[in-house]
Write a protein that holds these residues in place. Structure first.
Motif, PDB file in Angstrom:
ATOM      1  N   SER A   1       5.686  -6.326   0.272  1.00 38.41           N
ATOM      2  CA  SER A   1       5.906  -7.838   0.158  1.00 38.41           C
ATOM      3  C   SER A   1       5.966  -8.348   1.580  1.00 38.41           C
ATOM      4  CB  SER A   1       7.118  -8.179  -0.790  1.00 38.41           C
ATOM      5  OG  SER A   1       6.913  -9.693  -1.185  1.00 38.41           O
ATOM      6  N   VAL A   2       6.176  -9.638   1.544  1.00 35.08           N
ATOM      7  CA  VAL A   2       6.534 -10.297   2.898  1.00 35.08           C
ATOM      8  C   VAL A   2       7.718 -11.116   2.498  1.00 35.08           C
ATOM      9  CG1 VAL A   2       5.659 -11.903   4.688  1.00 35.08           C
ATOM     10  CG2 VAL A   2       3.833 -10.219   3.788  1.00 35.08           C
ATOM     11  N   GLN A   3       8.823 -10.973   3.416  1.00 36.54           N
ATOM     12  CA  GLN A   3      10.017 -12.024   3.217  1.00 36.54           C
ATOM     13  C   GLN A   3       9.575 -13.278   3.631  1.00 36.54           C
ATOM     14  OE1 GLN A   3      13.070  -9.785   5.137  1.00 36.54           O
ATOM     15  NE2 GLN A   3      13.822  -8.397   3.439  1.00 36.54           N
ATOM     16  N   PRO A   4      10.399 -14.240   3.395  1.00 34.71           N
ATOM     17  CA  PRO A   4      10.254 -15.597   3.875  1.00 34.71           C
ATOM     18  C   PRO A   4      10.242 -15.675   5.323  1.00 34.71           C
ATOM     19  CG  PRO A   4      11.339 -15.812   1.825  1.00 34.71           C
ATOM     20  CD  PRO A   4      11.356 -14.515   2.225  1.00 34.71           C
ATOM     21  N   GLY A   5      11.041 -15.186   5.909  1.00 31.59           N
ATOM     22  CA  GLY A   5      11.101 -14.779   7.292  1.00 31.59           C
ATOM     23  C   GLY A   5      10.095 -14.108   7.998  1.00 31.59           C
ATOM     24  N   GLY A   6       9.284 -13.515   7.368  1.00 32.75           N
ATOM     25  CA  GLY A   6       8.238 -12.653   7.778  1.00 32.75           C
ATOM     26  C   GLY A   6       8.075 -11.103   7.859  1.00 32.75           C
ATOM     27  N   LYS A   7       9.395 -10.535   7.543  1.00 33.27           N
ATOM     28  CA  LYS A   7       9.389  -9.110   7.407  1.00 33.27           C
ATOM     29  C   LYS A   7       8.571  -8.383   6.366  1.00 33.27           C
ATOM     30  CE  LYS A   7      14.130  -8.452   9.156  1.00 33.27           C
ATOM     31  NZ  LYS A   7      15.407  -7.895   8.863  1.00 33.27           N
ATOM     32  N   LEU A   8       7.965  -7.382   6.822  1.00 33.06           N
ATOM     33  CA  LEU A   8       7.079  -6.733   5.772  1.00 33.06           C
ATOM     34  C   LEU A   8       8.140  -5.703   5.147  1.00 33.06           C
ATOM     35  CD1 LEU A   8       4.018  -5.492   7.921  1.00 33.06           C
ATOM     36  CD2 LEU A   8       4.066  -7.388   6.467  1.00 33.06           C
ATOM     37  N   VAL A   9       8.231  -5.597   3.760  1.00 33.77           N
ATOM     38  CA  VAL A   9       9.116  -4.653   3.033  1.00 33.77           C
ATOM     39  C   VAL A   9       8.206  -4.033   2.062  1.00 33.77           C
ATOM     40  CG1 VAL A   9      11.239  -4.566   1.680  1.00 33.77           C
ATOM     41  CG2 VAL A   9      10.732  -6.775   3.103  1.00 33.77           C
ATOM     42  N   PHE A  10       8.486  -2.604   2.120  1.00 30.25           N
ATOM     43  CA  PHE A  10       7.944  -1.741   1.280  1.00 30.25           C
ATOM     44  C   PHE A  10       8.650  -0.941   0.235  1.00 30.25           C
ATOM     45  CE2 PHE A  10       5.791  -1.914   5.292  1.00 30.25           C
ATOM     46  CZ  PHE A  10       4.574  -1.870   5.293  1.00 30.25           C
ATOM     47  N   ASP A  11       7.915  -0.790  -0.913  1.00 29.14           N
ATOM     48  CA  ASP A  11       8.446  -0.230  -2.118  1.00 29.14           C
ATOM     49  C   ASP A  11       9.366   1.143  -1.729  1.00 29.14           C
ATOM     50  OD1 ASP A  11       6.478   1.159  -2.291  1.00 29.14           O
ATOM     51  OD2 ASP A  11       5.904   1.038  -4.156  1.00 29.14           O
TER      52      ASP A  11
ATOM     53  N   LEU B   1      13.114  -8.599  -7.395  1.00 28.69           N
ATOM     54  CA  LEU B   1      13.641  -8.400  -8.440  1.00 28.69           C
ATOM     55  C   LEU B   1      13.697  -6.816  -8.868  1.00 28.69           C
ATOM     56  CD1 LEU B   1      12.284 -11.126 -10.885  1.00 28.69           C
ATOM     57  CD2 LEU B   1      14.389 -11.325  -9.356  1.00 28.69           C
ATOM     58  N   TYR B   2      12.866  -6.236  -8.170  1.00 31.76           N
ATOM     59  CA  TYR B   2      12.730  -4.951  -8.686  1.00 31.76           C
ATOM     60  C   TYR B   2      13.088  -3.847  -7.499  1.00 31.76           C
ATOM     61  CZ  TYR B   2       9.914  -6.963 -12.393  1.00 31.76           C
ATOM     62  OH  TYR B   2       9.616  -7.590 -13.400  1.00 31.76           O
ATOM     63  N   GLN B   3      13.874  -4.432  -6.379  1.00 28.35           N
ATOM     64  CA  GLN B   3      13.956  -3.233  -5.210  1.00 28.35           C
ATOM     65  C   GLN B   3      15.084  -2.252  -5.676  1.00 28.35           C
ATOM     66  OE1 GLN B   3      14.264  -5.376  -1.119  1.00 28.35           O
ATOM     67  NE2 GLN B   3      14.951  -7.014  -2.357  1.00 28.35           N
ATOM     68  N   ALA B   4      15.825  -2.603  -6.393  1.00 27.77           N
ATOM     69  CA  ALA B   4      16.870  -1.518  -6.732  1.00 27.77           C
ATOM     70  C   ALA B   4      16.071  -0.327  -7.479  1.00 27.77           C
ATOM     71  CB  ALA B   4      17.734  -1.962  -7.992  1.00 27.77           C
ATOM     72  N   SER B   5      14.927  -0.309  -7.968  1.00 26.44           N
ATOM     73  CA  SER B   5      14.413   0.679  -8.548  1.00 26.44           C
ATOM     74  C   SER B   5      13.270   1.564  -7.845  1.00 26.44           C
ATOM     75  CB  SER B   5      13.475   0.174  -9.820  1.00 26.44           C
ATOM     76  OG  SER B   5      12.495  -0.736  -9.567  1.00 26.44           O
ATOM     77  N   PHE B   6      13.286   0.874  -6.420  1.00 29.00           N
ATOM     78  CA  PHE B   6      12.328   1.514  -5.629  1.00 29.00           C
ATOM     79  C   PHE B   6      12.734   2.879  -4.993  1.00 29.00           C
ATOM     80  CE2 PHE B   6      10.416  -2.973  -4.599  1.00 29.00           C
ATOM     81  CZ  PHE B   6       9.909  -2.943  -5.674  1.00 29.00           C
TER      82      PHE B   6
END
Length: 217
Positions: free
Chosen positions: A123-133, A108-113
């Motif tokens: 965070s960890v996406q449902p498919g397993g990817k690591l995602v950073f702010d 929900l907050y990705q646009a502000s990163f």
């Protein structure tokens, strides 16, 4: 014990006669049943918890300027469960703890990163990817801990991934399965009693403090 010896021991404890199986490949009849019970019992023990001490590993990878990292990018190919409370960013020998945010909230907050920089959360996406702010800049090291996804295939000369002193737990769990199939309540009760005692020892030593897994039916 290796897996072949475990299968043979289950049959011995069950007392159905015979010495088999003699191999774990291309089985049929009773030998296949004991092979299957060995595999199912081993998987059941592993599935009791995801954070067994013997599955623990550490990892590090260097940021490449992207915000998302799959297995090919972070190089960790045996992940069963990330230990998200242990993630950190390392830059110029300074270590910065990373805050984990569940994906449903994080998205929900990705646009502000920030587009890039030193990440503070992930965070960890449902498919397993690591995602950073913030996309870790080249040279920023991301590290932490995880628990591996163990191989559940069994081979004659292969052994359970956990310490040898607990190998009999697969025998007792397998005996419960065999006794249920053959409708032998006394054998089942014996297997359950021995299994429960050994499981208590295993969880006390091989799970983090104050941690318990789910019961096995």
């Amino acid at each position: 014990m290796n897996f072949l010896q475990i299968a043979q021991r289950i049959r011995q404890e069950m007392g159905t006669g015979g010495l088999g199986p003699s191999t774990l490949l291309a089985q049929f009849g009773e030998d296949k049943q004991y092979t299957d019970w060995t595999r199912e019992a081993y998987i059941d023990v592993l599935n009791y918890a995801r954070d067994w001490n013997f599955l623990w590993k550490e990892f590090q990878f260097v940021g490449n300027g992207g915000r998302e990292y799959n297995e090919a990018a972070h190089g960790v190919i045996d992940v069963g469960t990330w230990n998200v409370d242990t993630f950190y960013a390392l830059q110029n020998e300074a270590l910065y703890p990373l805050h984990f945010i569940p994906w449903d909230e994080f998205r929900l907050y990705q646009a502000s990163f920030m587009a890039n920089g030193l990440p503070a959360s992930f965070s960890v996406q449902p498919g397993g990817k690591l995602v950073f702010d913030a996309a870790p800049q080249v040279g920023v090291v991301i590290g932490g801990e995880y628990f591996i996804k163990p191989d559940t295939e069994i081979f004659a000369d292969g052994q359970p991934v956990f310490p040898e002193r607990y190998h009999m737990i697969v025998v007792w769990r397998g005996l419960m399965m065999a006794a249920a199939f053959y409708a032998e309540p006394d054998k089942y009760a014996h297997g359950e009693n021995m299994y429960t005692r050994l499981l208590a020892q295993m969880t006390a030593r091989e799970l983090p403090a104050m941690r318990q897994g789910r019961p096995l039916a």
